[in-house]
Each structure stands twice: as structure tokens, then as C-alpha cells.
Scaffold this motif. Structure first.
Motif, PDB file in Angstrom:
ATOM      1  N   LEU A  66       0.827  -1.212   0.000  1.00 50.38           N
ATOM      2  CA  LEU A  66       0.000   0.000   0.000  1.00 50.38           C
ATOM      3  C   LEU A  66       0.861   1.261   0.000  1.00 50.38           C
ATOM      4  O   LEU A  66       0.491   2.268  -0.613  1.00 50.38           O
ATOM      5  N   THR A  67       2.015   1.206   0.660  1.00 51.36           N
ATOM      6  CA  THR A  67       2.938   2.346   0.644  1.00 51.36           C
ATOM      7  C   THR A  67       3.443   2.586  -0.771  1.00 51.36           C
ATOM      8  O   THR A  67       3.480   3.727  -1.252  1.00 51.36           O
ATOM      9  N   GLN A  68       3.812   1.513  -1.446  1.00 59.57           N
ATOM     10  CA  GLN A  68       4.278   1.643  -2.825  1.00 59.57           C
ATOM     11  C   GLN A  68       3.168   2.204  -3.717  1.00 59.57           C
ATOM     12  O   GLN A  68       3.414   3.101  -4.529  1.00 59.57           O
ATOM     13  N   GLU A  69       1.961   1.716  -3.554  1.00 59.57           N
ATOM     14  CA  GLU A  69       0.821   2.217  -4.338  1.00 59.57           C
ATOM     15  C   GLU A  69       0.558   3.695  -4.039  1.00 59.57           C
ATOM     16  O   GLU A  69       0.242   4.468  -4.936  1.00 59.57           O
ATOM     17  N   THR A  70       0.717   4.086  -2.788  1.00 65.48           N
ATOM     18  CA  THR A  70       0.521   5.487  -2.396  1.00 65.48           C
ATOM     19  C   THR A  70       1.465   6.406  -3.157  1.00 65.48           C
ATOM     20  O   THR A  70       1.036   7.400  -3.748  1.00 65.48           O
ATOM     21  N   PHE A  71       2.752   6.065  -3.169  1.00 62.71           N
ATOM     22  CA  PHE A  71       3.713   6.933  -3.831  1.00 62.71           C
ATOM     23  C   PHE A  71       3.601   6.868  -5.348  1.00 62.71           C
ATOM     24  O   PHE A  71       3.871   7.858  -6.031  1.00 62.71           O
ATOM     25  N   LEU A  72       3.160   5.756  -5.861  1.00 64.87           N
ATOM     26  CA  LEU A  72       2.902   5.665  -7.298  1.00 64.87           C
ATOM     27  C   LEU A  72       1.756   6.598  -7.685  1.00 64.87           C
ATOM     28  O   LEU A  72       1.842   7.344  -8.660  1.00 64.87           O
ATOM     29  N   ARG A  93      -3.382  11.788   2.731  1.00 58.84           N
ATOM     30  CA  ARG A  93      -4.751  11.586   2.243  1.00 58.84           C
ATOM     31  C   ARG A  93      -4.776  10.497   1.162  1.00 58.84           C
ATOM     32  O   ARG A  93      -5.654   9.641   1.154  1.00 58.84           O
ATOM     33  N   ILE A  94      -3.812  10.529   0.272  1.00 58.34           N
ATOM     34  CA  ILE A  94      -3.712   9.487  -0.750  1.00 58.34           C
ATOM     35  C   ILE A  94      -3.552   8.126  -0.078  1.00 58.34           C
ATOM     36  O   ILE A  94      -4.215   7.146  -0.456  1.00 58.34           O
ATOM     37  N   ALA A  95      -2.685   8.037   0.920  1.00 57.13           N
ATOM     38  CA  ALA A  95      -2.443   6.769   1.621  1.00 57.13           C
ATOM     39  C   ALA A  95      -3.727   6.240   2.249  1.00 57.13           C
ATOM     40  O   ALA A  95      -4.033   5.045   2.156  1.00 57.13           O
ATOM     41  N   TYR A  96      -4.490   7.125   2.867  1.00 52.93           N
ATOM     42  CA  TYR A  96      -5.716   6.686   3.505  1.00 52.93           C
ATOM     43  C   TYR A  96      -6.713   6.172   2.466  1.00 52.93           C
ATOM     44  O   TYR A  96      -7.357   5.142   2.667  1.00 52.93           O
ATOM     45  N   TYR A  99      -5.687   2.780   1.261  1.00 52.04           N
ATOM     46  CA  TYR A  99      -6.090   1.779   2.254  1.00 52.04           C
ATOM     47  C   TYR A  99      -7.584   1.473   2.141  1.00 52.04           C
ATOM     48  O   TYR A  99      -7.985   0.298   2.121  1.00 52.04           O
ATOM     49  N   LEU A 100      -8.412   2.513   2.072  1.00 52.16           N
ATOM     50  CA  LEU A 100      -9.864   2.291   1.970  1.00 52.16           C
ATOM     51  C   LEU A 100     -10.221   1.522   0.704  1.00 52.16           C
ATOM     52  O   LEU A 100     -11.075   0.625   0.736  1.00 52.16           O
ATOM     53  N   ASN A 101      -9.582   1.871  -0.405  1.00 55.64           N
ATOM     54  CA  ASN A 101      -9.839   1.145  -1.653  1.00 55.64           C
ATOM     55  C   ASN A 101      -9.482  -0.328  -1.509  1.00 55.64           C
ATOM     56  O   ASN A 101     -10.224  -1.205  -1.964  1.00 55.64           O
ATOM     57  N   HIS A 102      -8.358  -0.603  -0.883  1.00 54.77           N
ATOM     58  CA  HIS A 102      -7.953  -1.992  -0.674  1.00 54.77           C
ATOM     59  C   HIS A 102      -8.964  -2.707   0.219  1.00 54.77           C
ATOM     60  O   HIS A 102      -9.409  -3.810  -0.092  1.00 54.77           O
ATOM     61  N   ARG A 103      -9.319  -2.083   1.318  1.00 53.19           N
ATOM     62  CA  ARG A 103     -10.248  -2.713   2.272  1.00 53.19           C
ATOM     63  C   ARG A 103     -11.593  -3.016   1.620  1.00 53.19           C
ATOM     64  O   ARG A 103     -12.153  -4.084   1.800  1.00 53.19           O
ATOM     65  N   ASN A 104     -12.098  -2.086   0.822  1.00 57.48           N
ATOM     66  CA  ASN A 104     -13.383  -2.306   0.161  1.00 57.48           C
ATOM     67  C   ASN A 104     -13.283  -3.352  -0.947  1.00 57.48           C
ATOM     68  O   ASN A 104     -14.242  -4.066  -1.214  1.00 57.48           O
ATOM     69  N   ARG A 105     -12.148  -3.417  -1.591  1.00 60.86           N
ATOM     70  CA  ARG A 105     -11.954  -4.363  -2.693  1.00 60.86           C
ATOM     71  C   ARG A 105     -11.874  -5.800  -2.191  1.00 60.86           C
ATOM     72  O   ARG A 105     -12.353  -6.716  -2.857  1.00 60.86           O
ATOM     73  N   VAL A 106     -11.286  -6.027  -1.028  1.00 63.58           N
ATOM     74  CA  VAL A 106     -11.093  -7.389  -0.539  1.00 63.58           C
ATOM     75  C   VAL A 106     -12.059  -7.768   0.573  1.00 63.58           C
ATOM     76  O   VAL A 106     -11.916  -8.815   1.185  1.00 63.58           O
TER      77      VAL A 106
END
Length: 120
Positions: A66-72, A93-96, A99-106
Motif C-alpha cells: 500500500l505504501t508503494q501504491e501510495t507513492f505511485l 490523504r492518498i495513503a488513507y 487503504y480504503l480502496n484496498h479494504r473495500n476491494r477485498v
């Protein structure tokens, strides 16, 4: 003798963001733009990783992804960064949202208890 990286450490986040965005919007990505964004990552990755580590309840592998995705996403969104907030606020804000996108996706549906009986 000071290196390029040492010189970047004295530049504000706002200026680094401007340098990185200018290099991204040009036809050819400049080494200075890459170095500027690299310095922003160096400065903020620890705090972003700490936030995501708390949100993922200590799952280090997921946190790193998620950290890598945030900076991307931050890199891809540099041209849209207006500077109304500080870079650190924007990337948190991007990081949060990552995280929310990941949580909702899985999100897994809750399983019914074994003793549940369907009555109609």
C-alpha cells in the motif's frame, strides 16, 4: 563536496514538488525531477508506512504494498497537485484512500454461524 542528494535535502517540500511536477509534465523526464520526487519519498515514506502499518494492523507485507501504491499514485497525480495543502497532508490523504480502496476491494462477506438455520 556536496552531492545532488545533499543539495535536495535543503529544499522545501513545496519546491521539490514543483520540480518533480515540472519534470513530469515535460516530454522528457529529467533526472532532477526524478531526484526531487525521490527526496520527497525519502522524507515521507516512514510516516506513510507507519500510518498504513497501523491501519493494516501490523501486516507488513500489505503495508509495503500500500505504501508503494501510495507513492505511485502521488507521482502520477503530481500535475494535479495544486499546493493548497502541504505535500505531507496530500500524500497522507492518498495513503488513507489507498487503504480504503484496498479494504473495500477485498472485503469478505461475513460467514453465517454453523448453527444458523434457515426457516421459511
Amino acid at each position: 563536496m556536496a552531492t545532488k542528494q545533499d543539495a535536495l535535502r535543503d529544499i522545501s517540500d513545496a519546491e521539490l514538488t514543483r520540480l518533480a511536477a515540472a519534470g513530469q509534465s515535460s516530454a522528457v523526464r529529467t533526472p532532477e525531477a526524478s531526484a526531487a520526487f525521490g527526496e520527497l519519498v525519502r522524507r515521507h515514506q516512514g510516516k506513510i508506512r507507519a500510518l498504513l502499518l497501523r491501519l493494516t494492523r501490523g501486516n507488513r507485507t500489505l503495508c509495503d504494498d500500500l505504501t508503494q501504491e501510495t507513492f505511485l499514485r502521488a507521482y502520477r497525480g503530481l500535475s494535479g497537485f495544486e499546493g493548497r495543502a502541504r505535500f505531507t497532508t496530500w500524500v497522507h490523504r492518498i495513503a488513507y484512500f489507498v487503504y480504503l480502496n484496498h479494504r473495500n476491494r477485498v472485503r469478505q462477506p461475513a460467514a453465517l454461524p454453523d448453527e444458523f438455520e434457515l426457516t421459511t
